[in-house]
Every structure is written in C-alpha cells, then in structure tokens.
Design an enzyme around this catalytic site. Structure first.
Site, short mmCIF file in Angstrom:
data_model
loop_
_atom_site.label_atom_id
_atom_site.label_comp_id
_atom_site.label_asym_id
_atom_site.label_seq_id
_atom_site.Cartn_x
_atom_site.Cartn_y
_atom_site.Cartn_z
N TYR A 1 0.85 -1.20 0.00
CA TYR A 1 0.00 0.00 0.00
C TYR A 1 0.88 1.25 0.00
CZ TYR A 1 -2.65 3.88 1.95
OH TYR A 1 -3.18 5.13 2.17
N SER A 2 0.65 2.15 -0.94
CA SER A 2 1.33 3.44 -1.03
C SER A 2 2.85 3.22 -1.11
CB SER A 2 0.93 4.32 0.16
OG SER A 2 1.33 5.66 -0.05
N GLU A 3 3.62 3.66 -0.11
CA GLU A 3 5.06 3.41 -0.17
C GLU A 3 5.34 1.91 -0.23
OE1 GLU A 3 9.24 4.48 2.12
OE2 GLU A 3 7.49 3.86 3.27
N MET B 1 -1.60 -1.25 -4.10
CA MET B 1 -2.68 -0.35 -3.71
C MET B 1 -2.19 1.08 -3.60
SD MET B 1 -4.60 -2.57 -0.76
CE MET B 1 -5.41 -4.13 -1.13
N HIS C 1 -6.88 8.11 -1.29
CA HIS C 1 -5.62 7.37 -1.12
C HIS C 1 -5.78 6.42 0.07
CE1 HIS C 1 -1.37 6.97 -2.12
NE2 HIS C 1 -1.10 6.93 -0.82
#
Length: 257
Positions: free
Chosen positions: A136-138, A169, A233
């Site tokens: 997810y994200s980073e 994601m 986000h």
C-alpha cells in the site's frame, strides 16, 4: 498463496495487520473484515507482515492517523526535501506529473533502497511459501522495486524470482535498486518493466492517482489489472468493494498457479 505485506510510509507492521483485517496478534478481526480478512475466507491466503526500519515521526496534525508509534518508513532520501505533498502537481501524463513532482522535491535519490531490497529478498529466501506481494502506497513502491530487483538478479546471476504476482494499492513508481532513482515508463521506450501479473488498486479521488498510473504504465498491459474503488488514497473497506477486489485477486492467483 502466502503474501509478503508492505505498509505505507509512517505505518508499521502492526498497523498494517490491524488495518488489513487482523488484530495485533494476527488473529482474524471480529465481524466483516476488509481486504485480507476477505481474502483468507476460503483458507487459501496467508500473510507475512513487515515494515520499514527507518523511524519517522508524523507531524502533530497527523498524530494517530498512521497508527500508534513507533512509525517507520522504507525509503530514506539522501538529502532534505522541502516538498509538501499537498502541492503534488497534475500534468498531461502520469510520467510528466511524476517528473514535475521529483523536480519540486529536488530530484531526490534513495541509496538505502539497496539495503531495503536486500532485506526483503532475505525474507523471501527464508520463507519458501511466500509467492506474492501486497503493498500500500510506499509499500507498493517497495513491492515494485523488489520485483525489479528479483528480475535483475535473475538476469545477472540466474536466481529464480520468487514473486509470481502483486497487489499494488495506491502505489508509486518503483526505485531502481542500483541507482536509487525513480523509474518511469517513458524513460524505457515503452517497454514493460514489471513482467508478473499485477492488480493495481486505485481511487478516482486519490490526489496521487498519477503516481499509481505511472506504476501501472511500467507493467505488462496483458497481465496488469486496474481496480478502481472510487475513493481517495485509502485501502477499500466497504464489504461489496472488498468482495469485488477479492474476486479479482483470486482470479490472478489462479492464473499463476
């Protein structure tokens, strides 16, 4: 299939477990759980949660937003950056957006990415059951960087890649594990960089949507699936959306055996 799970920046493995639908001991959460809880409902998915190793401290206005301390990140820039994520630009293409964002951030490099992927490779080598990655994200950025590193090692030393598929994601484009620079599709003449099946979970209202699309553009279009949950986000949590996503991911798992 067992998945290596990588949280977003400022999060931790425990926060990742809880948010994904598990309590802090790893037991399934009570009641209708979100994505990981749904994916385990047929008994065929398992998870290994890890986190970054660089301590970070969220700004006071975000206290508690990323879960209880300690908080960590994977990537550590080689120099200071004054870039405010609220100023994330929007340009004609995802790659143009990312180039402007990197320019605003002072063209950062992340030399510690080598240590990050070495540690993640070590996790894969120590657990032969892990065959997929969820980020997810980073964490999605690190997952993509890990995939690139597996491909590089296969080409240079013959090491067989362990990862067969990925769920990315609200992701960001990967970092080159050798140079520490962000990798963009238009710098590779349109060639697919990530060659395993991928599911890209995006949100139409995500202010960083172009980052996710820049990651998508690095993948083989014949095996890259887009799933738009319509939100920001965030990891989707509503039951219908999660169940729909679970179906897409299960199909991907079946496609890789």
């Amino acid at each position: 299939m067992k998945f290596l799970c990588l949280p977003g920046g400022y999060c931790s493995a425990k926060c990742n477990e809880a948010f994904a639908g598990f309590d802090l001991t790893g037991a399934p959460a009570v009641g209708p759980g979100p994505f990981c809880d749904s994916l385990t409902s047929n008994g065929e998915a398992r998870f290994f949660f890890t986190q970054g190793t660089t301590p970070v401290y969220p700004p006071p206005e975000y206290e508690g937003f990323f879960g209880p301390p300690p908080n960590f990140t994977f990537a550590e820039p080689d120099g200071p950056s004054k870039f405010n994520m609220r100023d994330f630009p929007k340009r004609d293409t995802p790659e143009a957006t990312m180039k402007d964002a990197l320019e605003l951030a002072g063209q950062p490099t992340f030399s510690n990415i080598r240590l990050v992927v070495d540690r993640l490779i070590g996790i894969l080598d120590s657990d032969e059951d892990i065959a997929g990655v969820i980020g997810y994200s980073e964490g999605a950025e690190m997952a993509a960087s890990l995939i690139l590193e597996e491909q590089r090692r296969h080409k240079e030393s013959g090491r067989e890649p362990r990862l067969k598929c990925a769920v990315l994601m609200c992701g960001w484009p990967p970092m080159d594990p050798v140079t520490g620079q962000v990798v963009l599709a238009d710098e590779h003449f349109g060639e697919e960089i990530i060659n395993i099946p991928t599911c890209h979970v995006i949100g139409a209202a995500d202010p960083f949507l172009d980052a996710s699309m820049a990651l998508y553009n690095l993948c083989d279009p014949d095996s890259a699936e887009l799933f738009d949950h319509g939100g920001g986000h965030v990891i989707p949590r509503t039951k219908k959306t999660v169940d729909d996503l679970t179906g897409v991911v299960r199909d991907m798992i079946l496609s890789v055996g």
